[in-house]
Scaffold this motif. Structure first.
Motif, PDB file in Angstrom:
ATOM      1  N   VAL A 138      25.997 -17.731 -19.331  1.00  0.00           N
ATOM      2  CA  VAL A 138      26.424 -16.341 -19.469  1.00  0.00           C
ATOM      3  C   VAL A 138      26.297 -15.898 -20.926  1.00  0.00           C
ATOM      4  N   GLY A 139      26.654 -16.761 -21.856  1.00  0.00           N
ATOM      5  CA  GLY A 139      26.543 -16.440 -23.274  1.00  0.00           C
ATOM      6  C   GLY A 139      25.101 -16.232 -23.702  1.00  0.00           C
ATOM      7  N   VAL A 140      24.218 -17.103 -23.234  1.00  0.00           N
ATOM      8  CA  VAL A 140      22.793 -16.983 -23.557  1.00  0.00           C
ATOM      9  C   VAL A 140      22.234 -15.693 -22.958  1.00  0.00           C
ATOM     10  N   ALA A 141      22.607 -15.386 -21.733  1.00  0.00           N
ATOM     11  CA  ALA A 141      22.138 -14.160 -21.085  1.00  0.00           C
ATOM     12  C   ALA A 141      22.624 -12.933 -21.853  1.00  0.00           C
ATOM     13  N   PHE A 142      23.864 -12.952 -22.303  1.00  0.00           N
ATOM     14  CA  PHE A 142      24.415 -11.834 -23.065  1.00  0.00           C
ATOM     15  C   PHE A 142      23.667 -11.648 -24.379  1.00  0.00           C
ATOM     16  N   ILE A 143      23.400 -12.743 -25.079  1.00  0.00           N
ATOM     17  CA  ILE A 143      22.674 -12.678 -26.350  1.00  0.00           C
ATOM     18  C   ILE A 143      21.260 -12.149 -26.123  1.00  0.00           C
ATOM     19  N   TYR A 144      20.604 -12.628 -25.068  1.00  0.00           N
ATOM     20  CA  TYR A 144      19.250 -12.167 -24.745  1.00  0.00           C
ATOM     21  C   TYR A 144      19.255 -10.670 -24.448  1.00  0.00           C
ATOM     22  N   LEU A 145      20.222 -10.217 -23.684  1.00  0.00           N
ATOM     23  CA  LEU A 145      20.345  -8.798 -23.366  1.00  0.00           C
ATOM     24  C   LEU A 145      20.586  -7.982 -24.642  1.00  0.00           C
ATOM     25  N   PHE A 146      21.424  -8.482 -25.517  1.00  0.00           N
ATOM     26  CA  PHE A 146      21.696  -7.806 -26.785  1.00  0.00           C
ATOM     27  C   PHE A 146      20.420  -7.682 -27.620  1.00  0.00           C
ATOM     28  N   VAL A 147      19.632  -8.747 -27.678  1.00  0.00           N
ATOM     29  CA  VAL A 147      18.378  -8.728 -28.439  1.00  0.00           C
ATOM     30  C   VAL A 147      17.425  -7.689 -27.849  1.00  0.00           C
ATOM     31  N   LEU A 148      17.341  -7.616 -26.531  1.00  0.00           N
ATOM     32  CA  LEU A 148      16.472  -6.632 -25.897  1.00  0.00           C
ATOM     33  C   LEU A 148      16.913  -5.202 -26.210  1.00  0.00           C
ATOM     34  N   VAL A 149      18.204  -4.948 -26.206  1.00  0.00           N
ATOM     35  CA  VAL A 149      18.716  -3.614 -26.517  1.00  0.00           C
ATOM     36  C   VAL A 149      18.411  -3.247 -27.962  1.00  0.00           C
ATOM     37  N   VAL A 150      18.589  -4.188 -28.880  1.00  0.00           N
ATOM     38  CA  VAL A 150      18.298  -3.928 -30.291  1.00  0.00           C
ATOM     39  C   VAL A 150      16.813  -3.626 -30.479  1.00  0.00           C
ATOM     40  N   ARG A 151      15.938  -4.366 -29.832  1.00  0.00           N
ATOM     41  CA  ARG A 151      14.498  -4.117 -29.927  1.00  0.00           C
ATOM     42  C   ARG A 151      14.155  -2.731 -29.392  1.00  0.00           C
TER      43      ARG A 151
END
Length: 83
Positions: A5-18
């Motif tokens: 869940v933590g990895v998925a959240f971080i990945y989602l955050f990176v996508l939003v920032v991009r």
């Protein structure tokens, strides 16, 4: 489980920032497109003014009345609606 869940959240955050970075960088491009996407009437007016043509000459060339060209240029009507 929490790790996934933590990895998925971080990945989602990176996508939003991009996505936000890409959106912010596209502001000048969007402004340029908005300026170039002027109405057909504005394009007709700019064209005939640059070539020192009268509205009457443009109207005769297009087979419409001078009043129609005047309305297109002022934005009172749209030539695409009359087709």
């Amino acid at each position: 489980m929490y790790f996934v869940v933590g990895v998925a959240f971080i990945y989602l955050f990176v996508l939003v920032v991009r996505a936000l970075k890409k959106y912010i960088k596209s502001v000048p491009v969007r402004k340029e497109k908005a300026e170039s996407a002027k109405s057909l009437g504005e394009v007709i007016k700019r064209y005939h003014m640059q070539r020192k043509m009268t509205q009457e000459f443009v109207a005769e060339s297009l087979g419409v009345s001078r009043q129609a060209v005047s309305k297109w240029e002022s934005g009172a009507s749209d030539p695409r609606q009359q087709i």
